[in-house]
Scaffold this motif. Structure first.
Motif, mmCIF file in Angstrom:
data_model
loop_
_atom_site.group_PDB
_atom_site.id
_atom_site.type_symbol
_atom_site.label_atom_id
_atom_site.label_comp_id
_atom_site.label_asym_id
_atom_site.label_seq_id
_atom_site.Cartn_x
_atom_site.Cartn_y
_atom_site.Cartn_z
ATOM 1 N N GLU A 1 0.705 -1.330 -0.222
ATOM 2 C CA GLU A 1 0.013 -0.042 0.062
ATOM 3 C C GLU A 1 0.910 1.321 0.052
ATOM 4 O OE1 GLU A 1 -3.058 1.263 -0.111
ATOM 5 O OE2 GLU A 1 -3.986 -0.997 -0.498
ATOM 6 N N GLY A 2 1.926 1.268 0.763
ATOM 7 C CA GLY A 2 2.666 2.576 1.018
ATOM 8 C C GLY A 2 2.927 2.816 2.298
ATOM 9 N N ILE A 3 4.039 3.689 2.579
ATOM 10 C CA ILE A 3 4.119 3.964 3.844
ATOM 11 C C ILE A 3 3.327 4.899 4.446
ATOM 12 C CG2 ILE A 3 6.666 3.380 3.870
ATOM 13 C CD1 ILE A 3 7.410 6.007 3.717
ATOM 14 N N GLY A 4 2.292 5.558 3.513
ATOM 15 C CA GLY A 4 1.382 6.271 4.099
ATOM 16 C C GLY A 4 0.580 5.753 5.272
ATOM 17 N N LEU A 5 0.583 4.355 5.425
ATOM 18 C CA LEU A 5 -0.048 3.814 6.388
ATOM 19 C C LEU A 5 0.352 4.146 7.766
ATOM 20 C CD1 LEU A 5 -0.075 0.037 4.868
ATOM 21 C CD2 LEU A 5 -2.049 1.536 5.172
ATOM 22 N N GLY B 1 10.549 4.878 1.438
ATOM 23 C CA GLY B 1 9.716 4.988 0.648
ATOM 24 C C GLY B 1 9.624 4.066 -0.569
ATOM 25 N N ARG B 2 10.788 3.605 -0.972
ATOM 26 C CA ARG B 2 11.018 2.664 -2.083
ATOM 27 C C ARG B 2 12.131 1.651 -1.581
ATOM 28 N NH1 ARG B 2 11.355 5.039 -7.951
ATOM 29 N NH2 ARG B 2 13.127 6.227 -7.172
ATOM 30 N N PRO B 3 11.722 0.765 -0.547
ATOM 31 C CA PRO B 3 12.846 0.055 -0.072
ATOM 32 C C PRO B 3 13.678 -1.057 -0.938
ATOM 33 C CG PRO B 3 10.455 -0.447 0.825
ATOM 34 C CD PRO B 3 10.431 0.752 -0.110
ATOM 35 N N LEU C 1 15.158 7.507 -2.785
ATOM 36 C CA LEU C 1 14.800 6.344 -2.296
ATOM 37 C C LEU C 1 13.539 6.310 -1.466
ATOM 38 C CD1 LEU C 1 18.043 4.831 -0.840
ATOM 39 C CD2 LEU C 1 16.876 4.161 -2.999
ATOM 40 N N GLY C 2 13.438 7.649 -1.156
ATOM 41 C CA GLY C 2 12.409 8.047 -0.110
ATOM 42 C C GLY C 2 12.670 7.787 1.283
#
Lengths: 453, 256
Positions: free
Chosen positions: A62-66, A135-137, B109-110
């Motif tokens: 889902e994304g780290i917005g969680l 954000g993009r592991p 990378l965020g």
């Protein structure tokens, strides 16, 4: 434990034991089927681990917005847990390397365990700073400088890149140091076991160790060299972690007190964790005569010292904020103590500075329930220390227009659970499959093992 | 590469006395730069707003309280932006030709280090996958690439428009003139012409003259970030309050 005699040098056991008894006592948990209590503990920790992994999997989808992040508070539980676990690791290296170089022989009983905890803690930290943070592991490999078709190179000015090197060096050196120390014990286990599978595994892992004089002399030399390698890492790793904050311009972060303050805090929390886990292990596996009250007391003394250093740093931060004359610095510290996160700040101060003062009293620092409770509180306090540093500064720094508030979501607690689940699962596997006390090293500090002058 | 050897310093001047807080700049910015509609559950603290208009009220709570609107975006710090040095991936690049602090999302990378390092909090994160209502993809600006989930983005002074201006200048053999051939979306959209763009390095330019007039200031100048976004106001309280910031609001916020 009134029979403790502190005049014995080296004080390693509370009763006379033979080398064979040491082997048996330490290898016993490895030889028998795990107890019901072990399975219950393992069930709890592996469930936590599974819950944490499920959280991570959902976050990847889902994304780290969680997580509870927002505009001013772009770092929160992720970095708090990262710094917390890196800190936990520090006691291991201090015990295994620095105390070794200083000829503190009492360390032999707890060094193996503390080193193992270092490795597990650094693994937890590595997980937090990659999958629970980026954000993009899936691109975390870009953090390593390697020739690539994008003609891109990492930015060596960034403290985050220093972190990558610091933590990886730390993990590598700790792992090699730990494994080297395990080799003679693995050979002992190889010789003891009657199980064919274990025999094979221990034979491979012990690398053909035959207890020859030549082996020992190489081993001792290598152990000393690695202790020398590891010693600066005790200071450097958390110094570099503190640079993540100290090199920014943010009030409450941009301060030169951070490196020593972070290192003291790391050793503080690390000792609390080692002490807590060892209290359980020595009871569970009946190793009270090897991990004695003397060891626990020494650890409590280190906690008293480092806790007081941390307390001094808290006071100094306040003083410098006032003395600097900078309105932002002053505000950040007033806001920490009196603002919306005051509860976290005072939790931190009481856990880290107040309760540990009980250790001034000998009776209290020799009381297992009290020292265990203080150890737990210290770890709560040190977790909150990182939380306070990160969240209070970010949520209210310079421009009131960008101020915000951080509230964790259930997923924040999910990733936190991952850390504790992974750590304690690894600890349980470790006490089950490897000797948690260095048998060879204990024998070296038994009465009569060393020449006396 | 740009053949023009002239070094520019593109900057902005925002006249706070003209700003009415209408938010046209925010909208124009979002449309120009392909900012996706807010994800379900987005708060005013988790959305993507490269340009944000804040309301600032005069301190003192009497009936005659006055208000000023503060459009805040990337302040385009000069030479060594705090966000640039902390990025592990060189996803933030300072362009010495233009002075623009660029964000390169494909490298990001965020880790959000730049977001924590930015004293203006002018950087935004893609917490979720971007999505547009059916049919709306057709309205996307073809000159600006969309970003994926997990990367940081921020104002880049309408990079797409700058590229277009460069292409036109190259075709006609002239050079880019900020404010004439290169105009960011917010500048164009502002109905009161409160936002001005120009080349600070060109002493002949309108902006270079204007920033020397009294009443012009920059946000958090004391940090040494050398922002290239200037603000101006003839009202003394506005200048004082925006430069003092925290001291003025401390008492009411301390108790949460």
């Amino acid at each position: 434990m009134t029979s403790l005699d502190y005049t014995i040098d080296p004080p390693i056991t509370t009763r006379a034991v033979t080398p064979a008894e040491i082997d048996s006592a330490i290898a016993a948990p490895l030889d028998r089927f795990p107890s019901k209590r072990w399975w219950i503990a393992f069930g709890v920790t592996s469930t936590m681990l599974a819950g944490g992994l499920a959280t991570i999997a959902y976050m990847l989808y889902e994304g780290i917005g969680l997580l509870g992040f927002n505009q001013p508070v772009a770092w929160a539980f992720d970095i708090t847990n990262f710094v917390f676990w890196v800190g936990i690791g520090h006691a291991g290296t201090l015990i295994s390397a620095i105390l070794f170089l200083m000829r503190q022989r009492w360390r032999n009983a707890i060094a193996r365990f503390a080193e193992a905890m270092t490795i597990f803690a650094v693994l937890c930290a590595a997980i937090f700073v990659t999958v629970a943070h980026l954000g993009r592991p899936w691109l975390a490999g870009y953090l390593f400088p390697y020739p690539n078709q994008h003609a891109l190179w990492v930015n060596f000015i960034s403290p985050l890149v220093w972190d990558v090197f610091a933590v990886n060096t730390y993990l590598t050196v700790s792992l090699v140091f730990w494994y080297l120390g395990l080799i003679p014990d693995l050979a002992t286990l190889r010789d003891r076991t009657t199980n064919a599978v274990k025999k094979l595994v221990y034979s491979v892992l012990s690398l053909g160790w035959r207890f020859s004089n030549r082996h020992w002399s190489h081993y001792e030399r290598m152990y000393l060299i690695l202790a020398g390698f590891a010693t600066p890492l005790v200071l450097s790793v958390h110094t570099i972690v503190s640079f993540d904050f100290a090199v920014s311009v943010n009030p409450g972060w941009h301060t030169t007190i951070f490196p020593p303050y972070f290192v003291a805090g790391a050793v503080f929390s690390g000792f609390a964790m080692v002490q807590n886990v060892l209290i359980i292990v020595r009871k569970m596996f009946k190793l009270e005569h090897i991990i004695t009250m003397k060891h626990l007391e020494n650890m409590n003394k280190v906690m008293l010292l480092t806790g007081s250093m941390v307390g001094y740093a808290y006071a100094m931060e306040m003083f410098v904020a006032w003395y600097s004359g900078s309105q932002f610095e002053r505000f950040v510290f007033l806001n920490r103590a009196l603002g919306p996160y005051a509860w976290a700040y005072w939790t931190m101060v009481s856990c880290n500075v107040v309760f540990v003062q009980l250790f001034w009293f000998k009776r209290l620092r020799l009381s297992i329930p009290i020292m265990f409770a203080v150890g737990v509180l210290v770890n709560v306090g040190m977790w909150f220390e990182r939380y306070v540093i990160i969240v209070t500064t970010l949520s209210r720094d310079f421009l009131p227009s960008s101020w915000g508030h951080f509230s964790p979501t259930i997923f924040d607690f999910g990733i936190m659970m991952l850390g504790f689940g992974l750590f304690f699962t690894l600890v349980l596997l470790f006490v089950r499959f490897l000797p948690s006390i260095a048998m060879a090293e204990i024998k070296a500090v038994m009465d009569g093992a060393q020449a006396k002058h | 590469m740009q053949t023009n050897s002239k070094q520019s310093r593109y900057g902005m001047l925002i006249d706070l006395d003209r700003c009415t807080g209408c938010g046209a700049c925010m909208l124009a910015c979002a449309v120009e730069n392909n900012i996706p509609p807010a994800h379900a559950g987005t708060t005013d603290r988790t959305g993507l707003t490269w340009m944000r208009v804040h309301r600032v009220e005069q301190e003192g709570n009497d009936a005659s309280t006055q208000t000023v609107y503060l459009p805040l975006m990337c302040q385009q710090c000069d030479e060594h932006p705090p966000c640039e040095s902390v990025c592990p991936q060189k996803a933030v690049e300072y362009d010495p030709e233009t002075g623009i602090v660029a964000q390169i999302p494909v490298r990001c990378l965020g880790c959000r280090y730049c977001m924590t390092a930015c004293p203006y909090h002018a950087r935004y994160f893609n917490w979720w996958d971007p999505s547009w209502p059916a049919g709306m993809e057709k309205t996307l600006n073809p000159g600006v690439s969309t970003r994926m989930r997990g990367v940081v983005e921020k104002c880049n002074l309408c990079h797409g428009r700058l590229q277009e201006a460069r292409e036109q200048a190259a075709a006609s053999g002239t050079s880019v003139v900020a404010g004439e051939t290169f105009v960011p979306a917010c500048v164009e959209a502002c109905p009161t012409r409160a936002i001005m763009i120009g080349d600070l390095a060109d002493p002949e330019s309108e902006i270079a003259r204007q920033i020397k007039t009294p009443g012009t200031f920059r946000l958090l100048e004391q940090l040494g970030t050398q922002p290239k976004v200037y603000y101006s106001s003839a009202r003394q309280w506005v200048r004082e309050q925006l430069q003092r910031t925290i001291a003025s609001t401390r008492t009411e916020v301390l108790n949460g």
